[in-house]
Design a protein around this motif. Structure first.
Motif, PDB file in Angstrom:
ATOM      1  N   LYS A  83       7.726   6.393  10.250  1.00 16.19           N
ATOM      2  CA  LYS A  83       7.392   5.292  11.221  1.00 16.19           C
ATOM      3  C   LYS A  83       6.026   5.233  11.181  1.00 16.19           C
ATOM      4  CE  LYS A  83       7.490   4.119  16.179  1.00 16.19           C
ATOM      5  NZ  LYS A  83       7.851   4.598  17.487  1.00 16.19           N
ATOM      6  N   GLU A  84       5.363   6.382  11.420  1.00 21.45           N
ATOM      7  CA  GLU A  84       3.822   6.400  11.332  1.00 21.45           C
ATOM      8  C   GLU A  84       3.328   5.964   9.830  1.00 21.45           C
ATOM      9  OE1 GLU A  84       1.855  10.255  12.643  1.00 21.45           O
ATOM     10  OE2 GLU A  84       3.589  10.433  14.047  1.00 21.45           O
ATOM     11  N   THR A  85       3.975   6.076   8.820  1.00 23.14           N
ATOM     12  CA  THR A  85       3.434   5.529   7.558  1.00 23.14           C
ATOM     13  C   THR A  85       3.700   4.051   7.648  1.00 23.14           C
ATOM     14  OG1 THR A  85       4.358   7.492   6.403  1.00 23.14           O
ATOM     15  CG2 THR A  85       3.804   5.624   5.140  1.00 23.14           C
ATOM     16  N   VAL A  86       4.690   3.698   8.225  1.00 25.28           N
ATOM     17  CA  VAL A  86       4.705   2.028   8.277  1.00 25.28           C
ATOM     18  C   VAL A  86       3.758   1.542   9.250  1.00 25.28           C
ATOM     19  CG1 VAL A  86       6.260   0.152   8.866  1.00 25.28           C
ATOM     20  CG2 VAL A  86       7.030   2.003   7.531  1.00 25.28           C
ATOM     21  N   GLU A  87       3.628   2.192  10.219  1.00 22.69           N
ATOM     22  CA  GLU A  87       2.310   1.741  11.557  1.00 22.69           C
ATOM     23  C   GLU A  87       1.100   1.767  10.775  1.00 22.69           C
ATOM     24  OE1 GLU A  87       3.276   4.271  14.540  1.00 22.69           O
ATOM     25  OE2 GLU A  87       4.692   2.890  15.352  1.00 22.69           O
ATOM     26  N   ALA A  88       0.867   2.657  10.024  1.00 23.30           N
ATOM     27  CA  ALA A  88      -0.676   2.978   9.294  1.00 23.30           C
ATOM     28  C   ALA A  88      -0.775   1.814   8.292  1.00 23.30           C
ATOM     29  CB  ALA A  88      -0.860   4.208   8.617  1.00 23.30           C
ATOM     30  N   ALA A  89       0.285   1.404   7.483  1.00 23.53           N
ATOM     31  CA  ALA A  89       0.117   0.376   6.593  1.00 23.53           C
ATOM     32  C   ALA A  89      -0.050  -0.880   7.148  1.00 23.53           C
ATOM     33  CB  ALA A  89       1.567   0.243   5.937  1.00 23.53           C
ATOM     34  N   ILE A  90       0.641  -1.250   8.228  1.00 27.47           N
ATOM     35  CA  ILE A  90       0.487  -2.599   9.169  1.00 27.47           C
ATOM     36  C   ILE A  90      -1.194  -2.587   9.694  1.00 27.47           C
ATOM     37  CG2 ILE A  90       1.133  -3.578  11.105  1.00 27.47           C
ATOM     38  CD1 ILE A  90       3.917  -2.634  10.996  1.00 27.47           C
ATOM     39  N   GLY A  91      -1.576  -1.322   9.957  1.00 28.91           N
ATOM     40  CA  GLY A  91      -2.784  -1.455  10.697  1.00 28.91           C
ATOM     41  C   GLY A  91      -4.126  -1.523   9.607  1.00 28.91           C
ATOM     42  N   LEU A  92      -3.781  -1.038   8.361  1.00 25.21           N
ATOM     43  CA  LEU A  92      -4.653  -1.457   7.254  1.00 25.21           C
ATOM     44  C   LEU A  92      -4.388  -2.817   6.792  1.00 25.21           C
ATOM     45  CD1 LEU A  92      -6.395  -0.580   5.020  1.00 25.21           C
ATOM     46  CD2 LEU A  92      -4.638   0.468   3.665  1.00 25.21           C
ATOM     47  N   ALA A  93      -3.213  -3.224   6.728  1.00 18.45           N
ATOM     48  CA  ALA A  93      -3.130  -4.598   6.421  1.00 18.45           C
ATOM     49  C   ALA A  93      -3.692  -5.741   7.562  1.00 18.45           C
ATOM     50  CB  ALA A  93      -1.511  -4.903   6.390  1.00 18.45           C
ATOM     51  N   VAL A  94      -3.592  -5.299   8.691  1.00 17.41           N
ATOM     52  CA  VAL A  94      -4.400  -6.142   9.656  1.00 17.41           C
ATOM     53  C   VAL A  94      -5.798  -6.175   9.504  1.00 17.41           C
ATOM     54  CG1 VAL A  94      -5.085  -6.235  12.012  1.00 17.41           C
ATOM     55  CG2 VAL A  94      -2.618  -5.779  11.484  1.00 17.41           C
ATOM     56  N   ASP A  95      -6.433  -4.900   9.098  1.00 14.46           N
ATOM     57  CA  ASP A  95      -7.805  -4.924   8.760  1.00 14.46           C
ATOM     58  C   ASP A  95      -8.127  -5.939   7.557  1.00 14.46           C
ATOM     59  OD1 ASP A  95      -8.353  -3.293  10.979  1.00 14.46           O
ATOM     60  OD2 ASP A  95      -8.411  -1.631   9.708  1.00 14.46           O
ATOM     61  N   LEU A  96      -7.328  -5.722   6.647  1.00 12.05           N
ATOM     62  CA  LEU A  96      -7.458  -6.424   5.253  1.00 12.05           C
ATOM     63  C   LEU A  96      -7.460  -7.971   5.644  1.00 12.05           C
ATOM     64  CD1 LEU A  96      -5.567  -4.200   2.779  1.00 12.05           C
ATOM     65  CD2 LEU A  96      -8.056  -4.310   2.969  1.00 12.05           C
ATOM     66  N   VAL A  97      -6.216  -8.411   6.374  1.00  9.59           N
ATOM     67  CA  VAL A  97      -6.361  -9.685   6.505  1.00  9.59           C
ATOM     68  C   VAL A  97      -7.446 -10.454   7.268  1.00  9.59           C
ATOM     69  CG1 VAL A  97      -4.817 -11.527   8.014  1.00  9.59           C
ATOM     70  CG2 VAL A  97      -3.912 -10.024   6.467  1.00  9.59           C
ATOM     71  N   LYS A  98      -8.066  -9.542   8.234  1.00 12.87           N
ATOM     72  CA  LYS A  98      -9.411  -9.914   9.151  1.00 12.87           C
ATOM     73  C   LYS A  98     -10.514 -10.133   8.019  1.00 12.87           C
ATOM     74  CE  LYS A  98      -8.490  -7.484  13.100  1.00 12.87           C
ATOM     75  NZ  LYS A  98      -8.574  -6.460  14.195  1.00 12.87           N
ATOM     76  N   ARG A  99     -10.387  -9.731   6.906  1.00 13.44           N
ATOM     77  CA  ARG A  99     -11.691  -9.858   5.877  1.00 13.44           C
ATOM     78  C   ARG A  99     -11.537 -11.314   5.430  1.00 13.44           C
ATOM     79  NH1 ARG A  99     -13.902  -5.493   3.524  1.00 13.44           N
ATOM     80  NH2 ARG A  99     -15.461  -7.035   2.785  1.00 13.44           N
ATOM     81  N   GLY A 100     -10.494 -12.127   5.827  1.00 16.32           N
ATOM     82  CA  GLY A 100     -10.654 -13.453   5.414  1.00 16.32           C
ATOM     83  C   GLY A 100     -10.526 -13.878   3.836  1.00 16.32           C
ATOM     84  N   TRP A 101     -10.163 -12.976   2.941  1.00 11.44           N
ATOM     85  CA  TRP A 101     -10.375 -13.445   1.554  1.00 11.44           C
ATOM     86  C   TRP A 101      -9.502 -14.403   1.234  1.00 11.44           C
ATOM     87  CZ3 TRP A 101      -9.613  -7.434   1.140  1.00 11.44           C
ATOM     88  CH2 TRP A 101     -10.746  -6.828   1.069  1.00 11.44           C
ATOM     89  N   LYS A 102      -9.857 -15.310   0.163  1.00  8.59           N
ATOM     90  CA  LYS A 102      -9.198 -16.447  -0.288  1.00  8.59           C
ATOM     91  C   LYS A 102      -8.195 -15.941  -1.284  1.00  8.59           C
ATOM     92  CE  LYS A 102     -12.498 -20.117   0.429  1.00  8.59           C
ATOM     93  NZ  LYS A 102     -13.156 -21.109  -0.160  1.00  8.59           N
ATOM     94  N   GLY A 103      -6.791 -16.078  -1.153  1.00  7.02           N
ATOM     95  CA  GLY A 103      -5.751 -15.455  -2.079  1.00  7.02           C
ATOM     96  C   GLY A 103      -5.651 -15.466  -3.346  1.00  7.02           C
ATOM     97  N   HIS A 104      -6.267 -16.928  -3.933  1.00  6.02           N
ATOM     98  CA  HIS A 104      -6.466 -17.047  -5.266  1.00  6.02           C
ATOM     99  C   HIS A 104      -7.653 -16.179  -5.798  1.00  6.02           C
ATOM    100  CE1 HIS A 104      -9.484 -20.198  -4.021  1.00  6.02           C
ATOM    101  NE2 HIS A 104      -9.835 -19.955  -5.192  1.00  6.02           N
ATOM    102  N   VAL A 105      -8.512 -16.044  -5.107  1.00  6.07           N
ATOM    103  CA  VAL A 105      -9.787 -15.172  -5.693  1.00  6.07           C
ATOM    104  C   VAL A 105      -9.271 -13.608  -5.862  1.00  6.07           C
ATOM    105  CG1 VAL A 105     -12.123 -14.811  -4.999  1.00  6.07           C
ATOM    106  CG2 VAL A 105     -11.300 -17.080  -4.760  1.00  6.07           C
ATOM    107  N   TYR A 106      -8.828 -13.241  -4.453  1.00  7.43           N
ATOM    108  CA  TYR A 106      -8.207 -12.098  -4.620  1.00  7.43           C
ATOM    109  C   TYR A 106      -7.229 -11.618  -5.943  1.00  7.43           C
ATOM    110  CZ  TYR A 106      -6.510  -7.592  -2.986  1.00  7.43           C
ATOM    111  OH  TYR A 106      -6.114  -6.274  -2.856  1.00  7.43           O
TER     112      TYR A 106
END
Length: 234
Positions: free
Chosen positions: A183-206
């Motif tokens: 559970k904590e592993t998935v929660e940590a992954a979600i937390g990291l994903a949220v932080d990465l999404v906040k960066r606002g990178w364009k998908g095709h550039v990534y």
């Protein structure tokens, strides 16, 4: 089989059930179908998390289904290469939340993600080829070379067939973080994903930057010449 959940801009792909999540055509086609949906439904900045239910993330190819038949082994190899190619070209960060054992082809599936998080209370990462007298596919090695910086760590994985716990994998730089439970592993992954999404990178550039960053690994995944010389392995 697998399920796909969308939470805002975060997709969670889960290998469902309590089995070993052996990579046979049924499961691999299900994963690829989910990845197509992710690609189609992604809007703005997104992220993908792949995880699994039960004791296993994935225990590798479904050798019981293959029954040592060359055409079936080649089919599984082709389908996994296709899934990995999709992950390596996906226009968003990808995270593997490894909540159980990941062995051989299942280990390679995890390594195909940009980030690897692992539970520390159970499970290991294991390239098993040496222990069962098989030759590791060149494209598995290329993924390890691309994702694991230390020569000593790569030797431990490939030439010692080590069963890496989360603690050792973290020390060797194989994973990005270790957590106390599934559970904590998935929660940590979600937390990291949220932080990465906040960066606002364009998908095709990534995706284009990943293609350049992992060019050698991608070339190896696409190179099927070794299949004409020997049958695919675990």
């Amino acid at each position: 089989m697998c399920s796909l959940e969308k939470r805002g801009n975060i997709f969670i792909l889960t290998l469902t059930g309590d089995g070993e999540h052996r990579l046979n055509p049924t499961l691999l086609n299900s994963i690829q179908s989910a990845l197509r949906r992710v690609r189609q439904e992604a809007t703005a900045s997104s992220a993908l998390i792949t995880t699994a239910q039960g004791k296993f993330f994935s225990n590798g190819y479904d050798l019981a289904w293959a029954q040592s038949m060359k055409d079936r082994m080649l089919l599984m190899d082709s389908l996994l290469r296709s899934v990995v190619s999709d992950l390596l070209s996906l226009p968003m960060p990808t995270l593997a939340a490894v909540t159980g054992h990941a062995s051989a082809a299942g280990y390679s599936l995890a390594l195909a993600h940009d980030y690897l998080l692992m539970r520390s209370d159970r499970g290991f990462l294991y390239m098993s080829e040496l222990d069962i007298n098989l030759v590791i596919p060149a494209w598995f090695v290329a993924l390890i070379d691309a994702k694991v910086g230390s020569p000593a760590a790569r030797r431990r994985i490939v030439m010692q067939a080590a069963k890496l716990t989360a603690k050792e994998a973290l020390r060797l730089g194989v994973i990005d973080s270790a957590h106390d439970s599934a559970k904590e592993t998935v929660e940590a992954a979600i937390g990291l994903a949220v932080d990465l999404v906040k960066r606002g990178w364009k998908g095709h550039v990534y995706a284009e930057n990943r293609k350049r960053f992992l060019a050698n690994a991608i070339k190896a995944v696409e190179d099927t010449s070794e299949r004409n010389q020997t049958k695919p392995r675990l």
